[in-house]
Structure formats: structure tokens, C-alpha cells
Write a protein that holds these residues in place. Structure first.
Motif, PDB file in Angstrom:
ATOM      1  N   LEU A 100      28.563  51.927  34.948  1.00 49.83           N
ATOM      2  CA  LEU A 100      29.419  51.095  34.221  1.00 49.83           C
ATOM      3  C   LEU A 100      29.154  50.187  33.259  1.00 49.83           C
ATOM      4  O   LEU A 100      27.799  49.698  33.134  1.00 49.83           O
ATOM      5  N   TRP A 101      29.881  49.484  32.344  1.00 42.10           N
ATOM      6  CA  TRP A 101      29.542  48.568  31.585  1.00 42.10           C
ATOM      7  C   TRP A 101      30.736  47.752  31.287  1.00 42.10           C
ATOM      8  O   TRP A 101      31.715  48.082  31.352  1.00 42.10           O
ATOM      9  N   SER A 102      30.554  46.391  30.967  1.00 47.35           N
ATOM     10  CA  SER A 102      31.820  45.474  30.987  1.00 47.35           C
ATOM     11  C   SER A 102      32.499  45.711  29.586  1.00 47.35           C
ATOM     12  O   SER A 102      33.543  45.156  29.702  1.00 47.35           O
ATOM     13  N   GLY A 103      32.212  46.504  28.762  1.00 51.00           N
ATOM     14  CA  GLY A 103      32.765  46.911  27.680  1.00 51.00           C
ATOM     15  C   GLY A 103      33.754  48.206  27.854  1.00 51.00           C
ATOM     16  O   GLY A 103      34.510  48.340  26.877  1.00 51.00           O
ATOM     17  N   GLY A 104      33.943  48.790  29.146  1.00 53.18           N
ATOM     18  CA  GLY A 104      35.047  49.614  29.290  1.00 53.18           C
ATOM     19  C   GLY A 104      34.503  51.099  29.213  1.00 53.18           C
ATOM     20  O   GLY A 104      33.573  51.372  29.961  1.00 53.18           O
ATOM     21  N   VAL A 105      34.861  51.862  28.078  1.00 53.43           N
ATOM     22  CA  VAL A 105      34.231  53.111  28.040  1.00 53.43           C
ATOM     23  C   VAL A 105      33.724  53.327  26.789  1.00 53.43           C
ATOM     24  O   VAL A 105      33.946  52.657  25.799  1.00 53.43           O
ATOM     25  N   ARG A 136      36.420  47.151  38.258  1.00 55.05           N
ATOM     26  CA  ARG A 136      37.483  48.030  38.032  1.00 55.05           C
ATOM     27  C   ARG A 136      37.086  49.291  37.202  1.00 55.05           C
ATOM     28  O   ARG A 136      36.671  49.153  36.163  1.00 55.05           O
ATOM     29  N   ASP A 137      37.142  50.616  37.584  1.00 59.68           N
ATOM     30  CA  ASP A 137      37.015  51.582  36.657  1.00 59.68           C
ATOM     31  C   ASP A 137      38.000  51.550  35.502  1.00 59.68           C
ATOM     32  O   ASP A 137      39.127  51.607  35.526  1.00 59.68           O
ATOM     33  N   PRO A 138      37.437  51.742  34.440  1.00 56.94           N
ATOM     34  CA  PRO A 138      38.269  51.480  33.230  1.00 56.94           C
ATOM     35  C   PRO A 138      38.961  52.888  33.082  1.00 56.94           C
ATOM     36  O   PRO A 138      40.181  52.821  32.105  1.00 56.94           O
TER      37      PRO A 138
END
Length: 158
Positions: A100-105, A136-138
């Protein structure tokens, strides 16, 4: 690019230049850098044809790297640790994956974030839930804690 947070999954089931799999994971964390949180190392059954059990962990790192730049850095660490491309799901000295990354997808050549299979992997979700349960999963909007409760959870080492 602004500073972002990544969840990185680490796995090893072969001795390497740094020793046993758990020692290899600790050395890989030092080589990657930017670590702000690390899960306990767990033991898990292998996927596919390998017969050796894995040592797995998840780390949160902060970096200015974009996803493809970080992926290239992780691949360099894998190579430096003796990882050789070969049979899918075979034994390996080290495996480093962006989960995951904090930028989303992110979607690009050779990389999709979130990792396509992480929602079904207890050996990723159990350690990730220890350090980032509310992430949270984006794509689904579900928390890591919720996703972890939906899969078989491997036993955490003390």
C-alpha cells in the motif's frame, strides 16, 4: 514529490549472506531505510512449490520516492541480497513487495498498488494489522484490521 508512507511486505525462506531468514529480513529493513514501524516477524507456510516455511514481516517506510522509483530501489536490495529471478513462488533469500502507499492507487508498467493479492494473504495482513490496523484499502474502503479478520491468520512469534 511529497513525503509518502508505504507498507512493504518482506519475506524470506532461504539463508543468505545475512544468515537465517529472520536475520535477512532485519538486514533488508536496514538496507531499505526510512523505516517508521515494523511488525513482528511471523512464520508462515509457503505458497506454491516451495517446502520451506517463510519468515514474513511488514514495515512502514517514509520516502520521497514515487512508487516506480521505490520499486526499483527494492529490486536493487533484492539483487544485492542474492535474489535471483526464477520459478514463481520458489524459495528465495528475500522478497520485497509494495503493498500500500499513502497516495492511494498506482498503476503502471510492472507495478500495481495496492498489491493485487494482499487482501487474501494472512501472512501480510496479520503483521500489517499490528502496525497499521486503521489503514484503509483504497479500492474497498475496508480497514486492514477488517481485512485481516477475514483471512486465516498465521501465528505470531513471541
Amino acid at each position: 514529490m511529497e513525503r509518502t508512507t508505504y507498507a512493504i511486505a518482506l519475506g524470506s525462506n532461504r539463508r543468505g549472506i545475512h544468515g537465517a531468514p529472520a536475520a535477512t529480513i532485519r538486514a533488508a529493513l536496514a538496507a531499505v531505510g526510512g523505516v517508521v514501524a515494523v511488525s513482528p516477524i511471523i512464520a508462515s507456510a509457503p505458497l506454491g512449490p516451495s517446502i520451506r516455511r517463510y519468515a514474513n514481516a511488514v514495515a512502514l517506510i517514509e520516502t520521497d520516492d514515487s512508487p516506480p522509483v521505490l520499486l526499483a530501489r527494492l529490486k536493487r536490495v533484492e539483487t544485492a541480497f542474492g535474489r535471483r529471478r526464477g520459478r514463481r513462488w520458489g524459495s528465495r533469500v528475500i522478497d520485497l513487495d509494495i503493498i500500500l502507499w499513502s497516495g492511494g492507487v498506482w498503476r503502471g508498467p510492472g507495478l500495481t498498488v495496492p498489491h493485487a493479492a494482499y487482501r487474501d494473504r494472512g501472512f501480510v495482513l496479520a503483521p500489517l494489522a499490528r502496525i497499521a490496523p486503521r489503514w484503509r484499502d483504497p479500492l474497498t474502503g475496508q480497514s486492514v484490521r477488517h481485512l485481516a479478520h477475514k483471512v486465516d491468520r498465521p501465528r505470531l512469534r513471541p
